[in-house]
Design a protein around this motif. Sequence first.
Motif, PDB file in Angstrom:
ATOM      1  N   HIS A  71      33.579  35.442  46.028  1.00  0.00           N
ATOM      2  CA  HIS A  71      34.562  36.390  47.027  1.00  0.00           C
ATOM      3  C   HIS A  71      36.730  35.744  45.907  1.00  0.00           C
ATOM      4  CE1 HIS A  71      32.423  37.245  49.800  1.00  0.00           C
ATOM      5  NE2 HIS A  71      31.641  36.224  49.509  1.00  0.00           N
ATOM      6  N   LEU A  72      36.528  36.695  45.266  1.00  0.00           N
ATOM      7  CA  LEU A  72      38.057  36.619  44.302  1.00  0.00           C
ATOM      8  C   LEU A  72      38.922  37.542  45.001  1.00  0.00           C
ATOM      9  CD1 LEU A  72      35.232  37.535  42.108  1.00  0.00           C
ATOM     10  CD2 LEU A  72      38.155  37.498  40.910  1.00  0.00           C
ATOM     11  N   VAL A  73      39.738  36.629  45.827  1.00  0.00           N
ATOM     12  CA  VAL A  73      40.985  36.500  46.688  1.00  0.00           C
ATOM     13  C   VAL A  73      42.408  36.614  45.945  1.00  0.00           C
ATOM     14  CG1 VAL A  73      41.792  36.537  49.239  1.00  0.00           C
ATOM     15  CG2 VAL A  73      39.716  35.811  48.738  1.00  0.00           C
ATOM     16  N   GLY A  74      42.916  37.923  46.905  1.00  0.00           N
ATOM     17  CA  GLY A  74      44.574  38.531  46.209  1.00  0.00           C
ATOM     18  C   GLY A  74      45.225  38.600  47.264  1.00  0.00           C
ATOM     19  N   ARG A  75      46.648  38.735  46.998  1.00  0.00           N
ATOM     20  CA  ARG A  75      46.940  39.282  48.390  1.00  0.00           C
ATOM     21  C   ARG A  75      46.703  41.418  48.079  1.00  0.00           C
ATOM     22  NH1 ARG A  75      51.344  36.911  46.424  1.00  0.00           N
ATOM     23  NH2 ARG A  75      51.971  38.485  44.944  1.00  0.00           N
ATOM     24  N   THR A  76      46.568  41.340  47.481  1.00  0.00           N
ATOM     25  CA  THR A  76      45.385  43.398  47.493  1.00  0.00           C
ATOM     26  C   THR A  76      43.914  43.054  47.095  1.00  0.00           C
ATOM     27  OG1 THR A  76      46.037  45.107  46.076  1.00  0.00           O
ATOM     28  CG2 THR A  76      47.268  44.040  48.288  1.00  0.00           C
ATOM     29  N   THR A  77      43.197  44.510  47.427  1.00  0.00           N
ATOM     30  CA  THR A  77      42.217  43.898  46.120  1.00  0.00           C
ATOM     31  C   THR A  77      42.366  44.604  45.166  1.00  0.00           C
ATOM     32  OG1 THR A  77      41.743  45.982  47.146  1.00  0.00           O
ATOM     33  CG2 THR A  77      40.627  43.989  48.463  1.00  0.00           C
ATOM     34  N   GLU A  78      43.477  45.643  44.825  1.00  0.00           N
ATOM     35  CA  GLU A  78      43.683  45.771  43.946  1.00  0.00           C
ATOM     36  C   GLU A  78      43.651  45.058  42.479  1.00  0.00           C
ATOM     37  OE1 GLU A  78      43.660  49.130  47.187  1.00  0.00           O
ATOM     38  OE2 GLU A  78      44.870  47.615  46.680  1.00  0.00           O
ATOM     39  N   ARG A  79      44.788  43.552  43.502  1.00  0.00           N
ATOM     40  CA  ARG A  79      45.291  43.027  42.109  1.00  0.00           C
ATOM     41  C   ARG A  79      43.767  42.110  41.550  1.00  0.00           C
ATOM     42  NH1 ARG A  79      50.877  41.407  43.321  1.00  0.00           N
ATOM     43  NH2 ARG A  79      50.309  39.134  42.361  1.00  0.00           N
ATOM     44  N   VAL A  80      43.170  42.425  42.736  1.00  0.00           N
ATOM     45  CA  VAL A  80      41.879  41.294  41.826  1.00  0.00           C
ATOM     46  C   VAL A  80      41.026  42.237  40.825  1.00  0.00           C
ATOM     47  CG1 VAL A  80      41.701  39.353  43.152  1.00  0.00           C
ATOM     48  CG2 VAL A  80      40.343  40.844  43.975  1.00  0.00           C
ATOM     49  N   GLY A  81      41.002  43.746  41.168  1.00  0.00           N
ATOM     50  CA  GLY A  81      40.241  44.240  40.343  1.00  0.00           C
ATOM     51  C   GLY A  81      39.618  44.301  38.704  1.00  0.00           C
ATOM     52  N   PRO A  82      41.542  44.646  38.439  1.00  0.00           N
ATOM     53  CA  PRO A  82      41.027  44.345  36.913  1.00  0.00           C
ATOM     54  C   PRO A  82      39.904  42.398  36.187  1.00  0.00           C
ATOM     55  CG  PRO A  82      43.418  44.652  37.020  1.00  0.00           C
ATOM     56  CD  PRO A  82      42.388  44.882  38.828  1.00  0.00           C
TER      57      PRO A  82
END
Length: 330
Positions: A71-82
């Motif tokens: 599970h890759l966690v970022g402030r938004t899912t868009e930040r971890v998508g790339p």
Amino acid sequence: MSRRESAFDKVLDRSLVGGYTNLGYLLRRLGSHDDPAPGSLAGRRALVTGAGTGLGEATALGLARLGATVHLVGRTTERVGPAIERIRARLEKEGGAPPHLVAEACDVSDLRDVRRFARDIEERLAEDASSLDVLVHNAGTLPAARETSADGHELTLATHVLGPVLMTELLRPALRRSEAGARVVLVSSGGMYAQPLPLDDPEYLAGTYRGATAYARSKRIQVELTPVLAERLAGDGVAVHAMHPGWADTPGVATSLPVFRLLTRPLLRTGRQGADTVVWLAATEPPPPAGLFWHDRVPRPTSYRSATAAGDEERQAMWEWVRAALPELG
């Protein structure tokens, strides 16, 4: 490599340039045969905060390479998508099995958001009695001026200490379900060696604020609380470790420390080199001893000067301050 600090290794570590750069990493890896076995995390689940770039992405890649669902966690899912796309492409190029990667959103500095996220992921995992086997606290920040979190805490303290401690506490049920024994890793910094435990001013309210100092102070708190957290979670079968990655070339360093990066760039570690000890702590067998501070797969002293050393009473006092800030700790 031995898990004890050899005389040569000690010289490398104290020299900084010899120990923290890619030179130290390469020298220590010569003749090493203690890499985690291929597939050693197959069937296990890991969560990595700050996973959109840099060390977090490299950690997620390393864990996925060993077979973990990550599970890759970022402030938004868009930040971890790339990052997810880059990891998939990398493992496909290596000929590995398609990884199971999940994008997650959480602002680790925002305690309300941490509560929301922990509740959500625990509910999802509990539905089929799934466990969380590896939890890596990598999210970081280094503000130029003093900033506060949504809860009014100094931002580095909220991001590196309060958010991770709260998330770990709220995810204890999922960690407890790990049949292999869950492992929690706090990604700290060698910069913490310059600062003592800031018991008299955890929120950095006094004096002239300096981002690098705030960062180092919060990382000192992380490291000093590691044995406290390790003792707290030992009864759950959960091991807690802290580590520092050395000097790695990450987007965060480029943004926050441009002059440092300019001067040291040829010597900076790659993301994979910086994340190596995180992945090793998460997957190596037999399990490493908990409550220690690691660098390049070897436990290190937490202080080199008496002025920055903390004793049990100071650690406990810091823990009581954190407990007062986080009611969930009881």
